[in-house]
Enzyme design. Sequence first.
Site: not given
Length: 166
Positions: A59-61, A64
């Site tokens: 999710v962070c990838d 970003t």
Amino acid sequence: MANVTFKGNPMTLIGNEVKAGDKAPDFTVLANDLSPVTLSDTSGKVRLISVVPSIDTGVCDAQTRRFNEEAAKVDNVEVLTISADLPFAQKRWCAAAGLENVKTLSDHRDFSFAESYGVGMKELRLLARSVFVIDSTDTVTYVEYVGEGTDHPNYDAAIEAAKAAN
């Protein structure tokens, strides 16, 4: 304070909750080369601050990549991705992802951003997923504390807020 869970577990947020209309609190984080970066280093621009627990997760990838892709289409908007990951891990991620213009910043050393924006998850010493838009006069115009740390933020609302702050 905002109520946040991570994988369903309630988290204790440390720091001061920020609201739209507030003067943006200053902070000091580290760039990938270990140099200090403060809010004033980006003054005069609209800042979309994308906060992620760890750049190395799915999710962070996605968060970003999405904010950097979308905001690149908007004039005078700088995207800052902040996490508590080490600067070396952030630099490695950027290289592996093939992204050269992503500005990743680390709050691992002082937890300065975490405390200034109320996003420090005490139990994990990670940052809670959140999004802040700050206009060119350093006023916070948009805030989202994502209720569940494994969920995506409202990308469209944040991008629209960045456009409106211009």
